[in-house]
Design a protein around this motif. Sequence first.
Motif, PDB file in Angstrom:
ATOM      1  N   TRP A  63     -10.312 -13.026   1.265  1.00  0.00           N
ATOM      2  CA  TRP A  63      -8.980 -12.496   1.543  1.00  0.00           C
ATOM      3  C   TRP A  63      -8.080 -12.706   0.329  1.00  0.00           C
ATOM      4  O   TRP A  63      -8.257 -13.646  -0.446  1.00  0.00           O
ATOM      5  N   ARG A  64      -7.087 -11.839   0.188  1.00  0.00           N
ATOM      6  CA  ARG A  64      -6.085 -11.971  -0.873  1.00  0.00           C
ATOM      7  C   ARG A  64      -4.720 -11.611  -0.301  1.00  0.00           C
ATOM      8  O   ARG A  64      -4.610 -10.795   0.626  1.00  0.00           O
ATOM      9  N   VAL A  65      -3.675 -12.221  -0.869  1.00  0.00           N
ATOM     10  CA  VAL A  65      -2.293 -11.980  -0.428  1.00  0.00           C
ATOM     11  C   VAL A  65      -1.477 -11.556  -1.632  1.00  0.00           C
ATOM     12  O   VAL A  65      -1.509 -12.212  -2.680  1.00  0.00           O
ATOM     13  N   ARG A  66      -0.746 -10.472  -1.504  1.00  0.00           N
ATOM     14  CA  ARG A  66       0.085  -9.983  -2.601  1.00  0.00           C
ATOM     15  C   ARG A  66       1.507  -9.730  -2.133  1.00  0.00           C
ATOM     16  O   ARG A  66       1.801  -9.704  -0.934  1.00  0.00           O
ATOM     17  N   ALA A  67       2.385  -9.526  -3.109  1.00  0.00           N
ATOM     18  CA  ALA A  67       3.800  -9.288  -2.835  1.00  0.00           C
ATOM     19  C   ALA A  67       4.240  -8.018  -3.536  1.00  0.00           C
ATOM     20  O   ALA A  67       3.457  -7.347  -4.207  1.00  0.00           O
ATOM     21  N   MET A  68       5.531  -7.689  -3.388  1.00  0.00           N
ATOM     22  CA  MET A  68       6.115  -6.598  -4.139  1.00  0.00           C
ATOM     23  C   MET A  68       6.221  -7.010  -5.606  1.00  0.00           C
ATOM     24  O   MET A  68       6.031  -8.162  -5.963  1.00  0.00           O
ATOM     25  N   ASP A  69       6.535  -6.052  -6.469  1.00  0.00           N
ATOM     26  CA  ASP A  69       6.667  -6.386  -7.885  1.00  0.00           C
ATOM     27  C   ASP A  69       8.038  -6.955  -8.222  1.00  0.00           C
ATOM     28  O   ASP A  69       8.262  -7.430  -9.332  1.00  0.00           O
ATOM     29  N   ARG A  70       8.968  -6.930  -7.274  1.00  0.00           N
ATOM     30  CA  ARG A  70      10.291  -7.512  -7.478  1.00  0.00           C
ATOM     31  C   ARG A  70      10.921  -7.760  -6.105  1.00  0.00           C
ATOM     32  O   ARG A  70      10.430  -7.256  -5.093  1.00  0.00           O
ATOM     33  N   GLU A  81      -4.796  -8.640   2.457  1.00  0.00           N
ATOM     34  CA  GLU A  81      -5.868  -7.664   2.248  1.00  0.00           C
ATOM     35  C   GLU A  81      -7.225  -8.352   2.315  1.00  0.00           C
ATOM     36  O   GLU A  81      -7.376  -9.509   1.903  1.00  0.00           O
ATOM     37  N   SER A  82      -8.208  -7.627   2.801  1.00  0.00           N
ATOM     38  CA  SER A  82      -9.590  -8.102   2.719  1.00  0.00           C
ATOM     39  C   SER A  82     -10.129  -7.772   1.332  1.00  0.00           C
ATOM     40  O   SER A  82      -9.722  -6.788   0.713  1.00  0.00           O
ATOM     41  N   ARG A  83     -11.044  -8.593   0.837  1.00  0.00           N
ATOM     42  CA  ARG A  83     -11.686  -8.257  -0.434  1.00  0.00           C
ATOM     43  C   ARG A  83     -12.636  -7.076  -0.261  1.00  0.00           C
ATOM     44  O   ARG A  83     -12.707  -6.199  -1.119  1.00  0.00           O
ATOM     45  N   SER A  84     -13.370  -7.069   0.821  1.00  0.00           N
ATOM     46  CA  SER A  84     -14.316  -5.986   1.067  1.00  0.00           C
ATOM     47  C   SER A  84     -13.573  -4.703   1.409  1.00  0.00           C
ATOM     48  O   SER A  84     -12.514  -4.728   2.045  1.00  0.00           O
ATOM     49  N   HIS A  85     -14.125  -3.580   0.982  1.00  0.00           N
ATOM     50  CA  HIS A  85     -13.504  -2.284   1.251  1.00  0.00           C
ATOM     51  C   HIS A  85     -13.828  -1.858   2.685  1.00  0.00           C
ATOM     52  O   HIS A  85     -14.757  -1.102   2.948  1.00  0.00           O
ATOM     53  N   LEU A  86     -13.031  -2.399   3.602  1.00  0.00           N
ATOM     54  CA  LEU A  86     -13.204  -2.129   5.025  1.00  0.00           C
ATOM     55  C   LEU A  86     -11.840  -1.875   5.642  1.00  0.00           C
ATOM     56  O   LEU A  86     -10.830  -2.422   5.203  1.00  0.00           O
ATOM     57  N   ASP A  87     -11.824  -1.036   6.677  1.00  0.00           N
ATOM     58  CA  ASP A  87     -10.598  -0.845   7.439  1.00  0.00           C
ATOM     59  C   ASP A  87     -10.661  -1.744   8.671  1.00  0.00           C
ATOM     60  O   ASP A  87     -11.688  -2.384   8.938  1.00  0.00           O
ATOM     61  N   LEU A  88      -9.573  -1.789   9.441  1.00  0.00           N
ATOM     62  CA  LEU A  88      -9.485  -2.729  10.548  1.00  0.00           C
ATOM     63  C   LEU A  88     -10.644  -2.585  11.533  1.00  0.00           C
ATOM     64  O   LEU A  88     -11.281  -3.571  11.911  1.00  0.00           O
ATOM     65  N   GLY A  89     -10.936  -1.356  11.934  1.00  0.00           N
ATOM     66  CA  GLY A  89     -11.988  -1.136  12.910  1.00  0.00           C
ATOM     67  C   GLY A  89     -13.389  -1.308  12.365  1.00  0.00           C
ATOM     68  O   GLY A  89     -14.364  -1.286  13.140  1.00  0.00           O
ATOM     69  N   ASP A  90     -13.528  -1.488  11.041  1.00  0.00           N
ATOM     70  CA  ASP A  90     -14.849  -1.651  10.416  1.00  0.00           C
ATOM     71  C   ASP A  90     -15.235  -3.104  10.200  1.00  0.00           C
ATOM     72  O   ASP A  90     -16.348  -3.385   9.740  1.00  0.00           O
ATOM     73  N   LEU A  91     -14.341  -4.056  10.500  1.00  0.00           N
ATOM     74  CA  LEU A  91     -14.617  -5.454  10.196  1.00  0.00           C
ATOM     75  C   LEU A  91     -15.775  -5.985  11.032  1.00  0.00           C
ATOM     76  O   LEU A  91     -15.809  -5.797  12.255  1.00  0.00           O
ATOM     77  N   PRO A  92     -16.736  -6.681  10.402  1.00  0.00           N
ATOM     78  CA  PRO A  92     -17.767  -7.372  11.177  1.00  0.00           C
ATOM     79  C   PRO A  92     -17.144  -8.560  11.905  1.00  0.00           C
ATOM     80  O   PRO A  92     -15.992  -8.943  11.652  1.00  0.00           O
ATOM     81  N   ASN A  93     -17.907  -9.160  12.817  1.00  0.00           N
ATOM     82  CA  ASN A  93     -17.351 -10.216  13.659  1.00  0.00           C
ATOM     83  C   ASN A  93     -16.784 -11.375  12.850  1.00  0.00           C
ATOM     84  O   ASN A  93     -15.727 -11.927  13.200  1.00  0.00           O
ATOM     85  N   ARG A 123       0.642  -3.174  10.934  1.00  0.00           N
ATOM     86  CA  ARG A 123      -0.479  -2.487  10.289  1.00  0.00           C
ATOM     87  C   ARG A 123      -0.312  -1.006  10.556  1.00  0.00           C
ATOM     88  O   ARG A 123      -0.275  -0.571  11.703  1.00  0.00           O
ATOM     89  N   TRP A 124      -0.193  -0.215   9.459  1.00  0.00           N
ATOM     90  CA  TRP A 124      -0.068   1.222   9.602  1.00  0.00           C
ATOM     91  C   TRP A 124      -1.334   1.915   9.075  1.00  0.00           C
ATOM     92  O   TRP A 124      -2.077   2.498   9.846  1.00  0.00           O
ATOM     93  N   GLY A 125      -1.568   1.869   7.778  1.00  0.00           N
ATOM     94  CA  GLY A 125      -2.823   2.359   7.235  1.00  0.00           C
ATOM     95  C   GLY A 125      -2.962   3.854   7.093  1.00  0.00           C
ATOM     96  O   GLY A 125      -4.081   4.351   6.962  1.00  0.00           O
ATOM     97  N   HIS A 132      -4.986  -3.534   5.023  1.00  0.00           N
ATOM     98  CA  HIS A 132      -3.830  -4.273   4.528  1.00  0.00           C
ATOM     99  C   HIS A 132      -2.836  -4.418   5.671  1.00  0.00           C
ATOM    100  O   HIS A 132      -2.517  -3.461   6.357  1.00  0.00           O
ATOM    101  N   MET A 133      -2.386  -5.637   5.887  1.00  0.00           N
ATOM    102  CA  MET A 133      -1.438  -5.926   6.959  1.00  0.00           C
ATOM    103  C   MET A 133      -0.148  -6.465   6.360  1.00  0.00           C
ATOM    104  O   MET A 133      -0.164  -7.293   5.440  1.00  0.00           O
ATOM    105  N   TRP A 134       0.971  -5.978   6.886  1.00  0.00           N
ATOM    106  CA  TRP A 134       2.291  -6.312   6.363  1.00  0.00           C
ATOM    107  C   TRP A 134       2.906  -7.476   7.137  1.00  0.00           C
ATOM    108  O   TRP A 134       2.830  -7.539   8.359  1.00  0.00           O
ATOM    109  N   PHE A 135       3.561  -8.382   6.405  1.00  0.00           N
ATOM    110  CA  PHE A 135       4.271  -9.519   6.986  1.00  0.00           C
ATOM    111  C   PHE A 135       5.706  -9.473   6.472  1.00  0.00           C
ATOM    112  O   PHE A 135       5.948  -9.658   5.277  1.00  0.00           O
TER     113      PHE A 135
END
Length: 319
Positions: A63-70, A81-93, A123-125, A132-135
């Motif tokens: 997993w990784r967490v990022r912010a805005m640029d300012r 964000e997940s590191r793996s290129h997966l969407d929410l419904g594609d996540l393994p258990n 989460r919009w997507g 990617h999920m927004w906080f």
Amino acid sequence: MHDTPPAVPDFTQWPSFPFEGDLRIKHLDDPVPVEPPRKGEGHRECTACNAPDDAYIWVGERWRVRAMDRPTGLPMVLILESRSHLDLGDLPNLLAAELGVMTVRLERAIRSLDGVARVHVNRWGDGSAHLHMWFLARPYGRLQLRGTFLSLWDSILPPISESQWRENLAMVAAWLAEFGGRPLAEPPRIQWQAPSSLSAQASREQEAAEQQEEPVSVIESAEETPVPADDPDAAADAAEGDTGDVRAGDDGAASDDAEVTADAEVPADADSADAEDSNGGQEGNAPRHGGRSRHDEAPAPATTSGPATTPGTATTPGR
């Protein structure tokens, strides 16, 4: 005979609705037969996969967490964000279970900041196929910002100071690092000045603030704004030149997606269910401080001797 436009919906009268005055409902376009591909779908490049770790405030094995640029108008806006290129419904258990752990952990970290009452998780997507999920942190005492319009208010409110923003990022990164992973955000450095230079510095800061470009916001995120289906050239341009969500590496190389295997051990950045059970009572019953929950074990911001890192270069968030 002209159609009678419908009355504006009731939510325009809510205290949290950011606008007032005469409003008119837009005409609803006809549905398209085929939706355009999102970033990371078809032949469109995935900016999240290509982003280096130093574009984030905290990174772990999966997993990784990022912010805005300012800074923006809210005390904190972060993206998990997940590191793996997966969407929410594609996540393994395994990743699905870790997503719950990471969501709770990041919410607690943001809520521990001074001046934060609630954390909205969204989460919009519609713009990117990479999970990617927004906080979004809702300021304490700002009752008018409660509810579903918080992402709109983020682009309306004046941005918080950069020093406070960097300090908040470092606090969240340090909190997450207590459970594993690597913090990359640093607090602002103290600028010692002689008293005679303070007035000149204040004048320069005011001029810089006046010249600063408009702050980015959740609703302006390129990653959450789909390219119109009838504009293939715009889609191609977005795929080739978009640096919207994260800063690309110097060599443009894509980072390797972390593969989840059957015998994979639960990483340090997402504790096992047993570890969460043993710690959950302590974290869940954190004492109240200033009208919000604070963690007794909240770590101090991480500091290093290296240069300060500006997390994320997203032109920002979205749906």
